[in-house]
Write a protein that holds these residues in place. Structure first.
Motif, short mmCIF file in Angstrom:
data_model
loop_
_atom_site.label_atom_id
_atom_site.label_comp_id
_atom_site.label_asym_id
_atom_site.label_seq_id
_atom_site.Cartn_x
_atom_site.Cartn_y
_atom_site.Cartn_z
N ASN A 1 0.81 -1.22 0.00
CA ASN A 1 0.00 0.00 0.00
C ASN A 1 0.85 1.27 0.00
OD1 ASN A 1 0.72 -0.70 2.68
ND2 ASN A 1 -0.80 0.70 3.49
N GLY A 2 2.20 1.12 0.04
CA GLY A 2 3.04 2.29 -0.17
C GLY A 2 3.99 2.65 0.95
N ILE A 3 4.64 1.66 1.56
CA ILE A 3 5.65 1.93 2.59
C ILE A 3 6.90 1.13 2.27
CG2 ILE A 3 6.28 1.75 5.03
CD1 ILE A 3 3.33 1.91 5.75
N VAL A 4 8.06 1.76 2.37
CA VAL A 4 9.33 1.06 2.38
C VAL A 4 10.01 1.48 3.68
CG1 VAL A 4 11.59 0.75 1.33
CG2 VAL A 4 9.57 0.98 -0.12
N GLY A 5 10.20 0.51 4.58
CA GLY A 5 10.75 0.83 5.89
C GLY A 5 9.68 0.75 6.97
N MET A 6 8.77 -0.21 6.82
CA MET A 6 7.74 -0.42 7.82
C MET A 6 8.36 -0.98 9.10
SD MET A 6 4.08 -2.38 7.34
CE MET A 6 4.72 -4.05 7.47
N GLY A 7 7.87 -0.51 10.24
CA GLY A 7 8.40 -0.96 11.52
C GLY A 7 7.46 -1.94 12.21
N SER A 8 7.62 -2.08 13.50
CA SER A 8 6.79 -2.99 14.28
C SER A 8 5.46 -2.34 14.61
CB SER A 8 7.52 -3.38 15.57
OG SER A 8 7.83 -2.21 16.33
N ALA A 9 4.58 -3.09 15.24
CA ALA A 9 3.28 -2.55 15.64
C ALA A 9 3.47 -1.46 16.69
CB ALA A 9 2.41 -3.67 16.19
N PRO A 10 2.66 -0.41 16.66
CA PRO A 10 2.81 0.68 17.63
C PRO A 10 2.33 0.25 19.02
CG PRO A 10 0.85 1.03 16.31
CD PRO A 10 1.55 -0.15 15.71
N ALA A 11 2.87 0.89 20.05
CA ALA A 11 2.40 0.64 21.41
C ALA A 11 0.97 1.15 21.54
CB ALA A 11 3.31 1.34 22.41
N PRO A 12 0.15 0.52 22.36
CA PRO A 12 -1.23 0.98 22.55
C PRO A 12 -1.27 2.47 22.92
CG PRO A 12 -0.91 -1.14 23.61
CD PRO A 12 0.45 -0.69 23.17
N GLY A 13 -2.10 3.21 22.22
CA GLY A 13 -2.21 4.64 22.46
C GLY A 13 -1.35 5.48 21.54
N ASN A 14 -0.42 4.83 20.82
CA ASN A 14 0.48 5.56 19.91
C ASN A 14 0.15 5.31 18.44
OD1 ASN A 14 1.98 6.69 22.01
ND2 ASN A 14 3.32 4.89 22.13
N ASP B 1 -1.20 5.78 14.73
CA ASP B 1 -1.33 6.92 13.82
C ASP B 1 -2.25 6.50 12.68
OD1 ASP B 1 -1.01 8.83 11.76
OD2 ASP B 1 1.02 9.33 12.45
N ASN B 2 -3.36 7.20 12.50
CA ASN B 2 -4.34 6.82 11.47
C ASN B 2 -3.77 6.87 10.07
OD1 ASN B 2 -6.43 6.38 13.31
ND2 ASN B 2 -7.07 8.52 13.28
N ASP B 3 -2.67 7.57 9.87
CA ASP B 3 -2.08 7.70 8.54
C ASP B 3 -1.03 6.63 8.25
OD1 ASP B 3 -3.58 9.96 7.81
OD2 ASP B 3 -2.21 11.28 8.89
N ILE B 4 -0.74 5.77 9.22
CA ILE B 4 0.29 4.74 9.02
C ILE B 4 -0.33 3.38 9.29
CG2 ILE B 4 2.61 3.95 9.60
CD1 ILE B 4 3.23 6.70 10.69
N THR B 5 -0.71 2.71 8.22
CA THR B 5 -1.29 1.37 8.31
C THR B 5 -0.63 0.45 7.28
OG1 THR B 5 -3.05 1.88 6.71
CG2 THR B 5 -3.54 2.28 9.04
N ASP B 6 -0.70 -0.86 7.56
CA ASP B 6 -0.13 -1.82 6.61
C ASP B 6 -1.16 -2.18 5.55
OD1 ASP B 6 -1.89 -3.72 7.72
OD2 ASP B 6 -0.37 -4.47 9.11
N ALA B 7 -0.82 -3.13 4.70
CA ALA B 7 -1.70 -3.50 3.58
C ALA B 7 -3.02 -4.09 4.05
CB ALA B 7 -0.98 -4.47 2.65
N GLY B 8 -3.05 -4.60 5.27
CA GLY B 8 -4.28 -5.16 5.82
C GLY B 8 -5.10 -4.16 6.59
N GLY B 9 -4.65 -2.89 6.62
CA GLY B 9 -5.38 -1.85 7.32
C GLY B 9 -5.10 -1.78 8.81
N GLN B 10 -4.09 -2.53 9.28
CA GLN B 10 -3.73 -2.53 10.70
C GLN B 10 -2.71 -1.43 10.97
OE1 GLN B 10 -5.36 -4.73 12.87
NE2 GLN B 10 -6.52 -5.05 10.98
N TYR B 11 -2.77 -0.85 12.16
CA TYR B 11 -1.80 0.18 12.52
C TYR B 11 -0.39 -0.38 12.52
CZ TYR B 11 -5.71 3.08 14.09
OH TYR B 11 -6.86 3.84 14.16
N THR B 12 0.54 0.40 12.01
CA THR B 12 1.94 0.02 12.02
C THR B 12 2.78 1.26 12.28
OG1 THR B 12 3.65 -1.19 10.78
CG2 THR B 12 2.24 0.31 9.52
N THR B 13 4.08 1.13 12.14
CA THR B 13 4.99 2.27 12.30
C THR B 13 5.92 2.31 11.11
OG1 THR B 13 6.58 0.93 13.55
CG2 THR B 13 4.93 2.15 14.83
N ILE B 14 6.70 3.37 11.02
CA ILE B 14 7.69 3.48 9.95
C ILE B 14 9.03 3.85 10.60
CG2 ILE B 14 7.09 5.90 9.49
CD1 ILE B 14 7.71 5.28 6.51
N VAL B 15 10.08 3.20 10.18
CA VAL B 15 11.39 3.44 10.77
C VAL B 15 11.92 4.80 10.32
CG1 VAL B 15 11.90 0.97 10.92
CG2 VAL B 15 12.62 2.26 8.91
#
Length: 233
Positions: A52-65, A67-81
């Protein structure tokens, strides 16, 4: 058998993470594969690509952190390094179709002894589509299937896939909570087993006949076990 589904998924994700090497561009499919990002060792520099358009995806975010603009291809919250980037979908699929992805990790409904993969549809059930699975499996240099060994108690590693294929003869490695299997020209080679199971149990839960070498490594350890019938009855 490992009946704890959460534990089974963690075992699979951790083992797949060990398979990755520094410098690789890796795509993680939805489901269990996305968990792999949580277990990549700090000393490995691996670039995770999400179609869906990320190179450098990180691990899942901690609860409460989240970001609605950073999700993986399955629509789950993720992070970017820190060195990561956002790209458009056409560039993402240019990487995939151009053969630039070193490893694709994805789940499966069925895999067979010829490396055929079925992972996108069950006839008569409504699904949103194949997504990027066909492109990823066809365009990547190595394909790892990360899935639970059985589904509703039935084998998922078969002599021949029964469901519509995603790709033919493209799977290189199968990682489940019970074992690691390499797809070879001779068939399915049992490489490792979980210390909580036995070779006999793994074979009983696998429809395809496994090639069993004299020694089989134990998953996540440096120990080896002898594969005599007496010791694994």
């Amino acid at each position: 058998m490992i009946n704890d589904k959460k534990l089974a998924k963690e075992i699979i994700a951790k083992r797949v993470a060990e398979e990755l090497e520094s410098g690789q561009l890796v795509n993680l499919g939805i489901g269990i594969p996305t968990l792999v990002a949580n277990y990549i060792p700090a000393d490995k520099e691996i670039f995770i690509e999400s179609e869906n358009g990320i190179v450098g995806m990180g691990s899942a975010p901690a609860p409460g952190n989240e970001d609605n603009d950073i999700t993986d291809a399955g629509g789950q919250y993720t992070t970017i390094v820190q060195s990561g980037s956002f790209i458009d979908s056409s560039t993402s699929f240019s990487l995939i179709r151009g053969g630039h992805v070193d490893v694709t990790v994805l789940g499966a409904l069925e895999v067979d002894e010829h490396g055929n993969l079925s992972n996108w549809i069950i006839p008569s059930k409504l699904v949103p589509g194949m997504g990027g699975a066909m492109d990823l499996v066809t365009g990547s240099k190595k394909v790892i299937v990360a899935m639970q060994h059985t589904g509703k108690g039935k084998p998922k590693i078969l002599k021949k896939c029964r469901l519509p294929l995603t790709a033919k003869s493209k799977v290189n490695l199968i990682v489940t909570e019970l074992c690691v299997i390499e797809v070879t020209d001779r068939g399915l080679l049992l490489k490792e087993i979980n210390k909580e199971t036995t070779i006999n149990e793994v074979q009983s839960l696998t429809e395809a006949e496994l090639i069993i070498p004299e020694y089989v490594k134990v998953m996540l350890t440096n120990y080896y076990i002898y594969t005599s019938t007496e010791k694994h009855a």
